[in-house]
Design an enzyme around this catalytic site. Sequence first.
Site, PDB file in Angstrom:
ATOM      1  N   ASP A  26       7.282   2.676   1.330  1.00  0.00           N
ATOM      2  CA  ASP A  26       7.933   1.918   0.263  1.00  0.00           C
ATOM      3  C   ASP A  26       8.007   2.714  -1.044  1.00  0.00           C
ATOM      4  O   ASP A  26       7.445   3.803  -1.149  1.00  0.00           O
ATOM      5  CB  ASP A  26       7.184   0.595   0.027  1.00  0.00           C
ATOM      6  CG  ASP A  26       5.663   0.765   0.042  1.00  0.00           C
ATOM      7  OD1 ASP A  26       4.971  -0.257   0.225  1.00  0.00           O
ATOM      8  OD2 ASP A  26       5.167   1.899  -0.125  1.00  0.00           O
ATOM      9  N   ASN A  82      -2.544 -10.643  -0.299  1.00  0.00           N
ATOM     10  CA  ASN A  82      -1.736 -11.783   0.172  1.00  0.00           C
ATOM     11  C   ASN A  82      -1.165 -11.546   1.579  1.00  0.00           C
ATOM     12  O   ASN A  82      -0.281 -12.286   2.026  1.00  0.00           O
ATOM     13  CB  ASN A  82      -0.589 -12.088  -0.810  1.00  0.00           C
ATOM     14  CG  ASN A  82       0.415 -10.938  -0.896  1.00  0.00           C
ATOM     15  OD1 ASN A  82       0.297  -9.932  -0.185  1.00  0.00           O
ATOM     16  ND2 ASN A  82       1.404 -11.085  -1.766  1.00  0.00           N
ATOM     17  N   HIS A  91       0.491  -8.811   2.659  1.00  0.00           N
ATOM     18  CA  HIS A  91       1.671  -7.948   2.791  1.00  0.00           C
ATOM     19  C   HIS A  91       1.299  -6.593   3.388  1.00  0.00           C
ATOM     20  O   HIS A  91       0.203  -6.074   3.158  1.00  0.00           O
ATOM     21  CB  HIS A  91       2.398  -7.790   1.469  1.00  0.00           C
ATOM     22  CG  HIS A  91       1.761  -6.899   0.443  1.00  0.00           C
ATOM     23  ND1 HIS A  91       1.275  -7.359  -0.757  1.00  0.00           N
ATOM     24  CD2 HIS A  91       1.533  -5.563   0.418  1.00  0.00           C
ATOM     25  CE1 HIS A  91       0.801  -6.358  -1.473  1.00  0.00           C
ATOM     26  NE2 HIS A  91       0.936  -5.253  -0.770  1.00  0.00           N
ATOM     27  N   GLU A 106       6.380  -8.861   1.340  1.00  0.00           N
ATOM     28  CA  GLU A 106       5.649  -9.988   0.775  1.00  0.00           C
ATOM     29  C   GLU A 106       5.744 -11.212   1.695  1.00  0.00           C
ATOM     30  O   GLU A 106       6.608 -11.276   2.571  1.00  0.00           O
ATOM     31  CB  GLU A 106       6.231 -10.324  -0.609  1.00  0.00           C
ATOM     32  CG  GLU A 106       6.131  -9.183  -1.622  1.00  0.00           C
ATOM     33  CD  GLU A 106       4.729  -8.981  -2.167  1.00  0.00           C
ATOM     34  OE1 GLU A 106       4.601  -8.342  -3.206  1.00  0.00           O
ATOM     35  OE2 GLU A 106       3.739  -9.455  -1.535  1.00  0.00           O
TER      36      GLU A 106
HETATM   37  C1  GLP Z   1       0.585  -1.805  -2.183  1.00  0.00           C
HETATM   38  C2  GLP Z   1       1.280  -0.958  -1.120  1.00  0.00           C
HETATM   39  C3  GLP Z   1       0.788  -1.289   0.256  1.00  0.00           C
HETATM   40  C4  GLP Z   1      -0.738  -1.272   0.270  1.00  0.00           C
HETATM   41  C5  GLP Z   1      -1.232  -2.351  -0.677  1.00  0.00           C
HETATM   42  C6  GLP Z   1      -2.753  -2.446  -0.717  1.00  0.00           C
HETATM   43  O1  GLP Z   1       1.176  -2.998  -2.354  1.00  0.00           O
HETATM   44  N1  GLP Z   1       2.722  -1.107  -1.163  1.00  0.00           N
HETATM   45  O2  GLP Z   1       1.292  -0.365   1.208  1.00  0.00           O
HETATM   46  O3  GLP Z   1      -1.214  -1.498   1.544  1.00  0.00           O
HETATM   47  O4  GLP Z   1      -0.763  -2.051  -1.972  1.00  0.00           O
HETATM   48  O5  GLP Z   1      -3.223  -1.427  -1.514  1.00  0.00           O
HETATM   49  P1  GLP Z   1      -4.766  -1.013  -1.649  1.00  0.00           P
HETATM   50  O6  GLP Z   1      -5.077  -0.227  -0.430  1.00  0.00           O
HETATM   51  O7  GLP Z   1      -4.821  -0.205  -2.894  1.00  0.00           O
HETATM   52  O8  GLP Z   1      -5.564  -2.278  -1.721  1.00  0.00           O
END
Ligand code: GLP
Length: 260
Positions: A67, A136, A138, A143
């Site tokens: 992304d 949440n 995702h 989302e």
């Molecule tokens: C972002 C990214 C996701 C990732 C998520 C959790 O939203 N787009 O790919 O998995 O954050 O991030 P973290 O690993 O920092 O908790």
Amino acid sequence: MEVIILASAAEVGQLATRKVARTIQHKPTAVLGLATGSSPQAIYAGLAAQVRDGALVTSDVRAFALDEYVGLPAEHPQSYASVIRREVTEPLGLNPAHVFVPDGCANDLEGACQQYEAAIDAAGGVDLQILGIGANGHIGFNEPTSSLSSRTRLKTLALQTRADNARFFDHPDDVPTHCVTQGLGTIMDASEVLLLAQGTAKAAAIASAVEGPVSARCPGSVLQFHRRATLILDEAAAEQLTLRDYYRHTYANKPDWQRF
Ligand code: GLP
């Protein structure tokens, strides 16, 4: 879905690193799916150390990021293009021409999304998709209520996601409101997925994704349909799972030929 519960975040990082390194050693031209955020950082650091030691060759590895934020120029330090370059491409010695990130600044965003899908197909598809999970539920930036068969597209970020990602920006208002993300259908096309989660903040999302109903309300739950999904969790992220003893028993009794 294989669920592996380990005592600490460090052990999660070590085992996941071994999994990705093993994939590259078996297929030097492997196509990796890259996630950003804190969860996969230990993998990237672990692989970089192996490359430095000459224990891992990554020159033919190709990679696709999940992304990107919309409206953040690629040179912005928090664009995922910059994060991937900084945390993956350079430390792992990947060929920058073989590393792809969705274009969040394209004039024709829809066209750019279709081209991104076509580029993944042209590369033969993703061999191993690395994933984190949002609080949440995702995955990527899909989302809650994302279509379970969605493709790469423009998406509006949830307020919670913007709040959670604000730690990377100077001010919460600097966090973009929109993103481009591979879809859940795109992620499900990967031959194999490897999801990491650490900490209590992920416990509810993990419980829904693993043991809850398959529902767009928890996008990560789509992985219950994947034939080769491995989740590596620390104790805190696993604390709301009801079948923890079964997952521990299964991992403890895993035949050596299946271990990585
Ligand atoms: C972002 C990214 C996701 C990732 C998520 C959790 O939203 N787009 O790919 O998995 O954050 O991030 P973290 O690993 O920092 O908790």
